[in-house]
Design a protein around this motif. Structure first.
Motif, PDB file in Angstrom:
ATOM      1  N   GLN A   1     -27.998  26.437  73.421  1.00  0.00           N
ATOM      2  CA  GLN A   1     -28.784  27.670  73.327  1.00  0.00           C
ATOM      3  C   GLN A   1     -29.928  27.532  72.326  1.00  0.00           C
ATOM      4  N   HIS A   2     -29.727  26.766  71.261  1.00  0.00           N
ATOM      5  CA  HIS A   2     -30.805  26.562  70.287  1.00  0.00           C
ATOM      6  C   HIS A   2     -31.905  25.676  70.867  1.00  0.00           C
ATOM      7  N   VAL A   3     -31.509  24.631  71.580  1.00  0.00           N
ATOM      8  CA  VAL A   3     -32.492  23.737  72.201  1.00  0.00           C
ATOM      9  C   VAL A   3     -33.304  24.503  73.247  1.00  0.00           C
ATOM     10  N   VAL A   4     -32.630  25.265  74.099  1.00  0.00           N
ATOM     11  CA  VAL A   4     -33.324  26.047  75.121  1.00  0.00           C
ATOM     12  C   VAL A   4     -34.253  27.063  74.472  1.00  0.00           C
ATOM     13  N   ALA A   5     -33.795  27.723  73.428  1.00  0.00           N
ATOM     14  CA  ALA A   5     -34.643  28.714  72.744  1.00  0.00           C
ATOM     15  C   ALA A   5     -35.943  28.088  72.266  1.00  0.00           C
ATOM     16  N   GLU A   6     -35.873  26.903  71.692  1.00  0.00           N
ATOM     17  CA  GLU A   6     -37.077  26.235  71.189  1.00  0.00           C
ATOM     18  C   GLU A   6     -37.986  25.772  72.319  1.00  0.00           C
ATOM     19  N   LEU A   7     -37.409  25.128  73.339  1.00  0.00           N
ATOM     20  CA  LEU A   7     -38.235  24.623  74.439  1.00  0.00           C
ATOM     21  C   LEU A   7     -38.859  25.763  75.236  1.00  0.00           C
ATOM     22  N   ALA A   8     -38.099  26.829  75.468  1.00  0.00           N
ATOM     23  CA  ALA A   8     -38.631  27.977  76.206  1.00  0.00           C
ATOM     24  C   ALA A   8     -39.696  28.711  75.394  1.00  0.00           C
ATOM     25  N   ALA A   9     -39.491  28.837  74.091  1.00  0.00           N
ATOM     26  CA  ALA A   9     -40.502  29.476  73.236  1.00  0.00           C
ATOM     27  C   ALA A   9     -41.792  28.658  73.248  1.00  0.00           C
ATOM     28  N   ASN A  10     -41.675  27.341  73.232  1.00  0.00           N
ATOM     29  CA  ASN A  10     -42.872  26.496  73.308  1.00  0.00           C
ATOM     30  C   ASN A  10     -43.581  26.684  74.652  1.00  0.00           C
ATOM     31  N   ALA A  11     -42.814  26.778  75.736  1.00  0.00           N
ATOM     32  CA  ALA A  11     -43.426  26.986  77.056  1.00  0.00           C
ATOM     33  C   ALA A  11     -44.154  28.325  77.094  1.00  0.00           C
ATOM     34  N   ALA A  12     -43.536  29.361  76.532  1.00  0.00           N
ATOM     35  CA  ALA A  12     -44.145  30.694  76.540  1.00  0.00           C
ATOM     36  C   ALA A  12     -45.350  30.784  75.614  1.00  0.00           C
ATOM     37  N   THR A  13     -45.360  29.976  74.563  1.00  0.00           N
ATOM     38  CA  THR A  13     -46.453  30.027  73.592  1.00  0.00           C
ATOM     39  C   THR A  13     -47.568  29.041  73.918  1.00  0.00           C
ATOM     40  N   HIS A  14     -47.204  27.783  74.134  1.00  0.00           N
ATOM     41  CA  HIS A  14     -48.203  26.718  74.290  1.00  0.00           C
ATOM     42  C   HIS A  14     -48.421  26.300  75.745  1.00  0.00           C
ATOM     43  N   GLY A  15     -47.482  26.645  76.628  1.00  0.00           N
ATOM     44  CA  GLY A  15     -47.595  26.226  78.026  1.00  0.00           C
ATOM     45  C   GLY A  15     -48.004  27.353  78.947  1.00  0.00           C
ATOM     46  N   ARG A  16     -48.442  28.433  78.385  1.00  0.00           N
ATOM     47  CA  ARG A  16     -48.731  29.628  79.169  1.00  0.00           C
ATOM     48  C   ARG A  16     -50.090  29.564  79.854  1.00  0.00           C
ATOM     49  N   LEU A  17     -50.090  29.904  81.135  1.00  0.00           N
ATOM     50  CA  LEU A  17     -51.297  30.145  81.907  1.00  0.00           C
ATOM     51  C   LEU A  17     -51.099  31.485  82.617  1.00  0.00           C
ATOM     52  N   PRO A  18     -52.115  32.329  82.637  1.00  0.00           N
ATOM     53  CA  PRO A  18     -51.957  33.636  83.291  1.00  0.00           C
ATOM     54  C   PRO A  18     -51.465  33.482  84.727  1.00  0.00           C
ATOM     55  N   GLY A  19     -50.439  34.263  85.053  1.00  0.00           N
ATOM     56  CA  GLY A  19     -49.900  34.256  86.406  1.00  0.00           C
ATOM     57  C   GLY A  19     -48.958  33.122  86.731  1.00  0.00           C
ATOM     58  N   ARG A  20     -48.680  32.237  85.780  1.00  0.00           N
ATOM     59  CA  ARG A  20     -47.800  31.098  86.025  1.00  0.00           C
ATOM     60  C   ARG A  20     -46.492  31.268  85.270  1.00  0.00           C
ATOM     61  N   SER A  21     -45.406  30.833  85.851  1.00  0.00           N
ATOM     62  CA  SER A  21     -44.084  30.910  85.258  1.00  0.00           C
ATOM     63  C   SER A  21     -43.703  29.566  84.663  1.00  0.00           C
ATOM     64  N   PHE A  22     -42.570  29.534  83.979  1.00  0.00           N
ATOM     65  CA  PHE A  22     -41.989  28.253  83.580  1.00  0.00           C
ATOM     66  C   PHE A  22     -40.609  28.164  84.221  1.00  0.00           C
ATOM     67  N   ARG A  23     -40.132  26.944  84.389  1.00  0.00           N
ATOM     68  CA  ARG A  23     -38.835  26.712  85.034  1.00  0.00           C
ATOM     69  C   ARG A  23     -37.865  26.148  84.011  1.00  0.00           C
ATOM     70  N   LEU A  24     -36.684  26.746  83.968  1.00  0.00           N
ATOM     71  CA  LEU A  24     -35.562  26.223  83.191  1.00  0.00           C
ATOM     72  C   LEU A  24     -34.599  25.575  84.169  1.00  0.00           C
ATOM     73  N   THR A  25     -34.217  24.338  83.899  1.00  0.00           N
ATOM     74  CA  THR A  25     -33.245  23.635  84.725  1.00  0.00           C
ATOM     75  C   THR A  25     -32.178  23.044  83.820  1.00  0.00           C
ATOM     76  N   LEU A  26     -30.929  23.229  84.205  1.00  0.00           N
ATOM     77  CA  LEU A  26     -29.791  22.650  83.494  1.00  0.00           C
ATOM     78  C   LEU A  26     -29.048  21.743  84.453  1.00  0.00           C
ATOM     79  N   TYR A  27     -28.783  20.515  84.028  1.00  0.00           N
ATOM     80  CA  TYR A  27     -27.975  19.571  84.794  1.00  0.00           C
ATOM     81  C   TYR A  27     -26.825  19.131  83.907  1.00  0.00           C
ATOM     82  N   VAL A  28     -25.648  19.103  84.444  1.00  0.00           N
ATOM     83  CA  VAL A  28     -24.524  18.507  83.736  1.00  0.00           C
ATOM     84  C   VAL A  28     -24.049  17.333  84.563  1.00  0.00           C
ATOM     85  N   VAL A  29     -24.103  16.157  83.969  1.00  0.00           N
ATOM     86  CA  VAL A  29     -23.615  14.951  84.616  1.00  0.00           C
ATOM     87  C   VAL A  29     -22.651  14.299  83.644  1.00  0.00           C
ATOM     88  N   GLY A  30     -21.389  14.216  84.049  1.00  0.00           N
ATOM     89  CA  GLY A  30     -20.376  13.682  83.140  1.00  0.00           C
ATOM     90  C   GLY A  30     -20.293  14.547  81.894  1.00  0.00           C
TER      91      GLY A  30
END
Length: 155
Positions: A52-81
């Motif tokens: 949850q801490h890692v996601v909070a930081e990466l998502a906050a960066n996407a919302a702050t520095h990766g933002r373009l009007p009208g564009r979303s960001f994608r969160l993907t979680l994979y668990v392998v082993g």
């Protein structure tokens, strides 16, 4: 809106799990990314504290520095082993994140330092322009079945 590909009862269901969702590139979307991560990892019976801490930081960066009007960001979680791979994809491929060394009184700039400390490894993958994916991998282990202790001393 979300997608889970592992089927209950399938032999790979315990070895490979996937969750993906598009979120608004806003502070509210970043908060929702953290909340959805906690809910999904709980549903899978996996620990969520570090993720949850890692996601909070990466998502906050996407919302702050990766933002373009009208564009979303994608969160993907994979668990392998025993590894959870967290991916956050945004529409600002030309802005690559770099850990900073902020001053002691700085109010921001420590997010990737935190990700670096919590994750086994992390990086950036260039996608088809204009996207990029920032990813991190953290170890996860399913809780032991039958353990009823509280986690406190002597529990």
């Amino acid at each position: 809106m979300n997608q889970e590909t592992a089927q209950v009862g399938h032999p790979l269901a315990l070895a490979f799990r996937n969750f993906s969702v598009l979120l608004s590139c806003t502070p509210r979307g970043a908060r929702l990314a953290r909340l959805l991560t906690v809910a999904q990892l709980r549903a899978w019976g996996l620990p969520f504290e570090t993720a949850q801490h890692v996601v909070a930081e990466l998502a906050a960066n996407a919302a702050t520095h990766g933002r373009l009007p009208g564009r979303s960001f994608r969160l993907t979680l994979y668990v392998v082993g025993g590894t959870l791979r967290i991916e956050v994809t945004d529409a600002r491929g030309e802005r690559r994140p770099e850990p900073q060394a902020p001053g002691a009184d700085a109010e921001s700039g420590r997010g990737l330092v935190l990700v670096e400390a919590l994750a086994d490894r992390w990086g950036v993958t260039e996608e088809r322009f204009p996207r990029k994916t920032v990813w991190a991998e953290v170890p996860v282990q399913a809780p032991e079945h039958g353990f009823a202790g509280s986690g406190g001393a002597g529990g």
